[in-house]
Design an enzyme around this catalytic site. Structure first.
Site, mmCIF file in Angstrom:
data_model
loop_
_atom_site.group_PDB
_atom_site.id
_atom_site.type_symbol
_atom_site.label_atom_id
_atom_site.label_comp_id
_atom_site.label_asym_id
_atom_site.label_seq_id
_atom_site.Cartn_x
_atom_site.Cartn_y
_atom_site.Cartn_z
ATOM 1 N N CYS A 114 0.836 -1.203 0.000
ATOM 2 C CA CYS A 114 0.000 0.000 0.000
ATOM 3 C C CYS A 114 0.872 1.255 0.000
ATOM 4 O O CYS A 114 1.546 1.517 -0.989
ATOM 5 C CB CYS A 114 -0.983 -0.043 1.174
ATOM 6 S SG CYS A 114 -2.398 1.068 0.980
ATOM 7 N N HIS B 45 -3.555 -5.571 1.412
ATOM 8 C CA HIS B 45 -3.265 -5.863 2.813
ATOM 9 C C HIS B 45 -3.702 -7.283 3.151
ATOM 10 O O HIS B 45 -4.621 -7.827 2.533
ATOM 11 C CB HIS B 45 -4.025 -4.893 3.727
ATOM 12 C CG HIS B 45 -3.529 -3.494 3.681
ATOM 13 N ND1 HIS B 45 -2.325 -3.108 4.244
ATOM 14 C CD2 HIS B 45 -4.081 -2.369 3.155
ATOM 15 C CE1 HIS B 45 -2.164 -1.802 4.055
ATOM 16 N NE2 HIS B 45 -3.210 -1.340 3.400
#
Length: 477
Positions: free
Chosen positions: A327, A424
């Protein structure tokens, strides 16, 4: 409702254990936390975001996480400000003073979420935030006694004996509460006890004499708590580094987010996971460096450089080491990060990335919140969730790190040693994790989490007065 005598006393863990305990008894259980402050969040089944602790509690209860389970989530972006998420969606960024003024308008939405969940449940397990005795903030409180009064709930105090001063914390909390709120207290739980409980008996008499409150259980230290996702970054570093042959280094950024990504690595018997604190260099002998998520990519890029970690990462890459960015960490690995609309800071800002991937990021568009599944280039299955602002593209994105739901995600350098993606939770996928680490450990991470939740429920059942908790909840003993 479980309320604490302070922060980090173990409310979240006790709530998760009670969710599993009562769900195993055949009750329909729902977790709830009116207000949470955490950058460790989860994507819900209805496409919102809530605190990671409530997602774990939902799992313990055997239900899908929903936005209503944590209707107000504050995600700190700086020392004085936070992103405000209401019923799963970002509504504003606010300073502490601005948010205090906003809180009275949020109580109706909090009660709305509670009502929807309660209509589906035999039992609601509600977790407070911080301390029940923050009377300076009581006027606009929606997290502790303000919510307990609005929803008409009995309250059990949770106190942490391991930090010391537990008698004073319980008696002091009782003393500072006004009489109507004291009347809501149905007892207290002593958490994280070490030693012989018989030696604590005189303390129970002292607390009873001063407050009239009864102890509902003395819960011994539960070592396996370290194997469950943590709510707060204060838990980072506790029980993380191991003696495994493979060394994985993660720089602890100032605004680190979704750090439970690394729990499966911490659980791997062959991995030594190092959460590197500010002011310390990244280890020279690291096999893999992972750049974590962040609530503020550009600010944490500056923070990373201030620690000298950019130099350490560049040297690691020159030596042929591998680097993975997740991310915001993926965004940092690129050439530039631009914020033309002021999503994270001043509008028009552009920061130079680490330049290890030929990609560029622009902070624009709606926030992406979705669960996803797919595979890596070797065909190893992976699943997790996306939670990010910004779009990333460039030449290295032509070599995607993952394919999710038929679309490419992330990028890989030409030599295959620098990697990044937006997913994630990817380390929870056993096949992917084994492929990345280049060995098969046999760890089945998701079943392990459920086994720990079962042991936690057993632990609480042995040490709590479950009948008293049922009576306080309006259930038959």
């Amino acid at each position: 409702m479980l309320q604490g005598t302070g922060s980090d006393v173990g409310k979240s863990l006790v709530a998760a254990g009670l969710c599993r305990l009562f769900a195993r008894r055949g009750l329909s259980v729902r977790p709830f936390k009116p207000q949470n402050m955490s950058n460790n969040a989860a994507v819900t089944a209805d496409g919102g975001e809530i605190g990671r602790a409530q997602a774990l509690q939902a799992r313990a209860a055997g239900v899908e996480p929903r936005s209503d389970m944590n209707p107000v989530l504050l995600k700190p972006q700086s020392e004085t400000g936070a992103q405000v998420v209401v019923q799963g969606r970002v509504i504003a960024s606010a300073t502490a003073r601005d948010y205090h003024a906003l809180k009275p308008t949020l109580l109706p939405r909090v009660l709305e979420s509670y009502g929807r969940l309660a209509a589906q449940a035999d039992l609601m397990v509600v977790e407070g935030a911080g301390s029940a005795a923050e009377v300076n903030l009581r006027a606009a409180d929606i997290a502790n006694m303000g919510f307990a009064e609005a929803a008409d709930l009995a309250v059990v105090l949770v106190a942490d004996i391991d930090r010391g001063g537990v008698i004073a914390s319980i008696v002091g909390t009782w003393a500072i509460l006004p009489a109507p709120e004291r009347a809501r207290l149905g007892g207290y739980i002593i958490n994280r006890f070490r030693g012989d409980p018989a030696l604590f008996t005189p303390a129970l008499d002292i607390i009873r004499d001063r407050t009239g409150l009864e102890c509902l259980g003395i819960v011994p230290w539960f070592a396996d708590a370290a194997r469950l996702p943590a709510e707060d970054s204060a838990s980072l570093g506790k029980g993380r580094a191991g003696g495994g042959a493979m060394k994985v280094a993660v720089p602890r950024l100032a605004r680190i987010a979704n750090f439970d990504d690394f729990d499966p690595l911490a659980a791997e018997p062959g991995v030594s996971l190092h959460m590197v604190e500010p002011g310390r260099p990244l280890p020279l002998d690291a096999d893999l460096i992972v750049l974590p998520g962040s609530k503020s990519t550009i600010a944490d890029l500056a923070f990373l450089r201030a620690q000298g970690w950019d130099i350490d990462i560049a040297a690691h890459a020159r030596r042929g080491g591998r680097v993975l960015g997740i991310c915001a960490g993926y965004q940092m690995l690129g050439r530039t990060v631009a914020d033309p609309l002021g999503v994270e800071g001043p509008a028009g800002g552009v920061a130079a990335g680490l330049g290890l991937l030929a990609v560029d990021t622009v902070m624009a568009g709606d926030k992406v919140l979705r669960r996803a599944a797919g595979a890596d280039a070797a065909g190893n299955a992976v699943e997790g969730y996306e939670m990010h602002m910004g779009r990333t593209d460039g030449p290295d994105a032509a070599r995607p790190f993952l394919t999710l739901e038929g679309r490419p995600d992330g990028a890989v350098s030409a030599d295959g040693r620098i990697m990044g993606c937006y997913l994630h939770g990817l380390f929870s996928s056993d096949a992917f994790r084994a492929g990345l680490l280049e060995w098969e450990s046999g760890l089945e991470y998701e079943p392990m989490v459920d086994a720990v939740l079962d042991r936690l429920a057993d632990h609480l059942e042995r040490h709590l007065d479950v009948g008293a908790l049922r009576r306080l909840s309006g259930l038959q003993p």
